[in-house]
Scaffold this motif. Structure first.
Motif, PDB file in Angstrom:
ATOM      1  N   VAL A 116       0.838  -1.182   0.000  1.00 38.75           N
ATOM      2  CA  VAL A 116       0.000   0.000   0.000  1.00 38.75           C
ATOM      3  C   VAL A 116       0.884   1.246   0.000  1.00 38.75           C
ATOM      4  CG1 VAL A 116      -1.786   1.281   1.226  1.00 38.75           C
ATOM      5  CG2 VAL A 116      -1.798  -1.171   1.309  1.00 38.75           C
ATOM      6  N   VAL A 117       1.910   1.241   0.849  1.00 41.19           N
ATOM      7  CA  VAL A 117       2.798   2.401   0.959  1.00 41.19           C
ATOM      8  C   VAL A 117       3.505   2.649  -0.367  1.00 41.19           C
ATOM      9  CG1 VAL A 117       4.832   3.330   2.148  1.00 41.19           C
ATOM     10  CG2 VAL A 117       3.099   2.081   3.439  1.00 41.19           C
ATOM     11  N   LEU A 118       3.997   1.587  -0.997  1.00 36.86           N
ATOM     12  CA  LEU A 118       4.697   1.716  -2.279  1.00 36.86           C
ATOM     13  C   LEU A 118       3.771   2.297  -3.354  1.00 36.86           C
ATOM     14  CD1 LEU A 118       7.325   1.178  -3.821  1.00 36.86           C
ATOM     15  CD2 LEU A 118       6.442  -1.079  -4.363  1.00 36.86           C
ATOM     16  N   VAL A 119       2.549   1.802  -3.437  1.00 38.17           N
ATOM     17  CA  VAL A 119       1.584   2.315  -4.417  1.00 38.17           C
ATOM     18  C   VAL A 119       1.300   3.794  -4.144  1.00 38.17           C
ATOM     19  CG1 VAL A 119      -0.820   2.159  -5.208  1.00 38.17           C
ATOM     20  CG2 VAL A 119       0.510   0.086  -4.865  1.00 38.17           C
ATOM     21  N   ARG A 120       1.140   4.162  -2.875  1.00 38.04           N
ATOM     22  CA  ARG A 120       0.880   5.556  -2.509  1.00 38.04           C
ATOM     23  C   ARG A 120       2.043   6.459  -2.897  1.00 38.04           C
ATOM     24  NH1 ARG A 120      -3.336   7.660  -2.808  1.00 38.04           N
ATOM     25  NH2 ARG A 120      -5.050   6.893  -1.675  1.00 38.04           N
ATOM     26  N   ILE A 121       3.274   5.993  -2.680  1.00 37.61           N
ATOM     27  CA  ILE A 121       4.464   6.781  -3.028  1.00 37.61           C
ATOM     28  C   ILE A 121       4.548   6.965  -4.546  1.00 37.61           C
ATOM     29  CG2 ILE A 121       6.997   6.764  -3.076  1.00 37.61           C
ATOM     30  CD1 ILE A 121       6.849   5.439  -0.266  1.00 37.61           C
ATOM     31  N   ILE A 122       4.331   5.898  -5.277  1.00 41.86           N
ATOM     32  CA  ILE A 122       4.408   5.961  -6.747  1.00 41.86           C
ATOM     33  C   ILE A 122       3.341   6.899  -7.305  1.00 41.86           C
ATOM     34  CG2 ILE A 122       4.066   4.618  -8.865  1.00 41.86           C
ATOM     35  CD1 ILE A 122       5.409   2.245  -7.359  1.00 41.86           C
ATOM     36  N   LEU A 123       2.146   6.850  -6.748  1.00 43.43           N
ATOM     37  CA  LEU A 123       1.031   7.645  -7.271  1.00 43.43           C
ATOM     38  C   LEU A 123       0.930   9.045  -6.670  1.00 43.43           C
ATOM     39  CD1 LEU A 123      -1.732   4.893  -7.452  1.00 43.43           C
ATOM     40  CD2 LEU A 123      -0.328   5.780  -9.314  1.00 43.43           C
ATOM     41  N   PHE A 124       1.827   9.387  -5.744  1.00 44.41           N
ATOM     42  CA  PHE A 124       1.752  10.698  -5.097  1.00 44.41           C
ATOM     43  C   PHE A 124       1.771  11.871  -6.084  1.00 44.41           C
ATOM     44  CE2 PHE A 124       3.404  14.516  -3.063  1.00 44.41           C
ATOM     45  CZ  PHE A 124       2.474  14.668  -2.050  1.00 44.41           C
ATOM     46  N   PRO A 125       2.668  11.885  -7.076  1.00 44.01           N
ATOM     47  CA  PRO A 125       2.653  13.035  -8.007  1.00 44.01           C
ATOM     48  C   PRO A 125       1.309  13.205  -8.725  1.00 44.01           C
ATOM     49  CG  PRO A 125       4.667  11.761  -8.295  1.00 44.01           C
ATOM     50  CD  PRO A 125       3.782  10.979  -7.363  1.00 44.01           C
ATOM     51  N   LEU A 126       0.706  12.096  -9.142  1.00 43.55           N
ATOM     52  CA  LEU A 126      -0.607  12.178  -9.787  1.00 43.55           C
ATOM     53  C   LEU A 126      -1.670  12.675  -8.810  1.00 43.55           C
ATOM     54  CD1 LEU A 126      -0.839   8.911 -11.911  1.00 43.55           C
ATOM     55  CD2 LEU A 126      -0.742  11.249 -12.750  1.00 43.55           C
ATOM     56  N   THR A 127      -1.642  12.145  -7.612  1.00 41.67           N
ATOM     57  CA  THR A 127      -2.614  12.545  -6.598  1.00 41.67           C
ATOM     58  C   THR A 127      -2.459  14.026  -6.271  1.00 41.67           C
ATOM     59  OG1 THR A 127      -2.537  10.326  -5.657  1.00 41.67           O
ATOM     60  CG2 THR A 127      -3.472  12.043  -4.262  1.00 41.67           C
ATOM     61  N   TYR A 128      -1.219  14.471  -6.131  1.00 41.56           N
ATOM     62  CA  TYR A 128      -0.959  15.874  -5.808  1.00 41.56           C
ATOM     63  C   TYR A 128      -1.502  16.788  -6.901  1.00 41.56           C
ATOM     64  CZ  TYR A 128       1.408  20.196  -4.652  1.00 41.56           C
ATOM     65  OH  TYR A 128       1.667  21.505  -4.360  1.00 41.56           O
ATOM     66  N   ARG A 129      -1.215  16.472  -8.152  1.00 39.80           N
ATOM     67  CA  ARG A 129      -1.702  17.293  -9.262  1.00 39.80           C
ATOM     68  C   ARG A 129      -3.234  17.326  -9.301  1.00 39.80           C
ATOM     69  NH1 ARG A 129       1.077  15.746 -14.631  1.00 39.80           N
ATOM     70  NH2 ARG A 129      -0.408  17.262 -15.368  1.00 39.80           N
ATOM     71  N   GLY A 130      -3.860  16.183  -9.063  1.00 39.62           N
ATOM     72  CA  GLY A 130      -5.318  16.127  -9.037  1.00 39.62           C
ATOM     73  C   GLY A 130      -5.903  16.960  -7.914  1.00 39.62           C
ATOM     74  N   MET A 131      -5.279  16.903  -6.743  1.00 38.80           N
ATOM     75  CA  MET A 131      -5.773  17.676  -5.600  1.00 38.80           C
ATOM     76  C   MET A 131      -5.582  19.175  -5.821  1.00 38.80           C
ATOM     77  SD  MET A 131      -7.221  15.770  -3.504  1.00 38.80           S
ATOM     78  CE  MET A 131      -7.627  14.324  -4.436  1.00 38.80           C
ATOM     79  N   VAL A 132      -4.467  19.569  -6.441  1.00 39.37           N
ATOM     80  CA  VAL A 132      -4.246  20.983  -6.746  1.00 39.37           C
ATOM     81  C   VAL A 132      -5.348  21.476  -7.679  1.00 39.37           C
ATOM     82  CG1 VAL A 132      -2.723  22.595  -7.977  1.00 39.37           C
ATOM     83  CG2 VAL A 132      -1.756  20.987  -6.333  1.00 39.37           C
ATOM     84  N   SER A 133      -5.676  20.675  -8.677  1.00 41.90           N
ATOM     85  CA  SER A 133      -6.726  21.045  -9.625  1.00 41.90           C
ATOM     86  C   SER A 133      -8.082  21.145  -8.927  1.00 41.90           C
ATOM     87  CB  SER A 133      -6.786  20.030 -10.762  1.00 41.90           C
ATOM     88  OG  SER A 133      -7.721  20.422 -11.713  1.00 41.90           O
ATOM     89  N   MET A 134      -8.393  20.189  -8.061  1.00 43.46           N
ATOM     90  CA  MET A 134      -9.664  20.215  -7.338  1.00 43.46           C
ATOM     91  C   MET A 134      -9.730  21.420  -6.393  1.00 43.46           C
ATOM     92  SD  MET A 134     -10.183  16.140  -6.655  1.00 43.46           S
ATOM     93  CE  MET A 134     -11.516  16.278  -5.511  1.00 43.46           C
ATOM     94  N   TYR A 135      -8.594  21.759  -5.792  1.00 37.97           N
ATOM     95  CA  TYR A 135      -8.516  22.905  -4.895  1.00 37.97           C
ATOM     96  C   TYR A 135      -8.800  24.195  -5.666  1.00 37.97           C
ATOM     97  CZ  TYR A 135      -6.626  25.767  -1.083  1.00 37.97           C
ATOM     98  OH  TYR A 135      -6.468  26.661  -0.067  1.00 37.97           O
ATOM     99  N   LYS A 136      -8.217  24.320  -6.862  1.00 37.28           N
ATOM    100  CA  LYS A 136      -8.451  25.504  -7.696  1.00 37.28           C
ATOM    101  C   LYS A 136      -9.921  25.587  -8.115  1.00 37.28           C
ATOM    102  CE  LYS A 136      -3.871  25.972  -9.827  1.00 37.28           C
ATOM    103  NZ  LYS A 136      -3.131  25.873 -11.112  1.00 37.28           N
ATOM    104  N   LEU A 137     -10.495  24.443  -8.480  1.00 35.96           N
ATOM    105  CA  LEU A 137     -11.910  24.426  -8.867  1.00 35.96           C
ATOM    106  C   LEU A 137     -12.811  24.830  -7.697  1.00 35.96           C
ATOM    107  CD1 LEU A 137     -12.231  21.275 -11.152  1.00 35.96           C
ATOM    108  CD2 LEU A 137     -12.736  23.637 -11.782  1.00 35.96           C
TER     109      LEU A 137
END
Length: 179
Positions: free
Chosen positions: A1-22
């Motif tokens: 789980v931790v490895l998947v979260r680390i790998i996907l962090f950049p995608l998650t971060y970009r998505g959250m930034v976009s949702m925050y702006k919206l």
């Protein structure tokens, strides 16, 4: 789980930034929707203009999440049918390949899902969509109650890591806003 979260962090971060702006644009979007509710073409034009002015992609929050679905589905299938979980104990659970006999894990999973949902920025345009979204933790809790405990444990740990990740992203974004 931790490895998947680390790998996907950049995608998650970009998505959250976009949702925050919206989320920050929501009042302006509502204003545009009220003003042009009778003219869908002008509504679309003004919404796209607003997105362009503020450098926001309306699909930016969804796209990273959509890319994660095949990974989570693969892990789901792996854990659902994994023979390695057969007879593997975890705290009060004697066998991770069968459901939690006391329904403790599904309840914890539902609570962590609810907490994560509260931390995540949202921008609902439809009130019905918002109501459905609020019931998702309950629906998932009921649905996952009969799944193998190993899968529910994975999802619970994933939710806990998501809460931590969301908290950190919220802190980063709020500190950027203050500057």
């Amino acid at each position: 789980v931790v490895l998947v979260r680390i790998i996907l962090f950049p995608l998650t971060y970009r998505g959250m930034v976009s949702m925050y702006k919206l989320q920050k644009l929501a009042p302006k979007l509502k204003e545009i929707q009220q003003k042009y509710k009778k003219d869908p073409q002008k509504l679309q034009m003004h919404m796209m203009k607003l997105y362009k002015e503020h450098n926001v992609n309306p699909l930016g929050g969804c796209l990273p999440l959509i890319l994660q679905i095949p990974i989570f589905y693969g892990i789901y299938k792996l854990l659902l049918y994994s023979i390695e979980l057969k007879g593997a104990p975890f705290l009060w659970i004697k066998d991770l390949s069968v459901m939690d006999p006391y329904f403790i894990l599904p309840i914890i999973m539902g609570l962590t899902m609810y907490i994560h949902q509260k931390l995540t920025p949202t921008n609902f345009q439809d009130p019905m969509q918002e109501k459905v979204f609020k019931f998702l933790p309950l629906i998932f809790t009921i649905m996952m109650a009969t799944f193998p405990a190993g899968l529910v444990l994975y999802w619970t740990v994933n939710n806990i890591l998501s809460i931590i990740q969301q908290y950190l992203i919220n802190k980063i974004l709020s500190s950027k806003v203050k500057k």
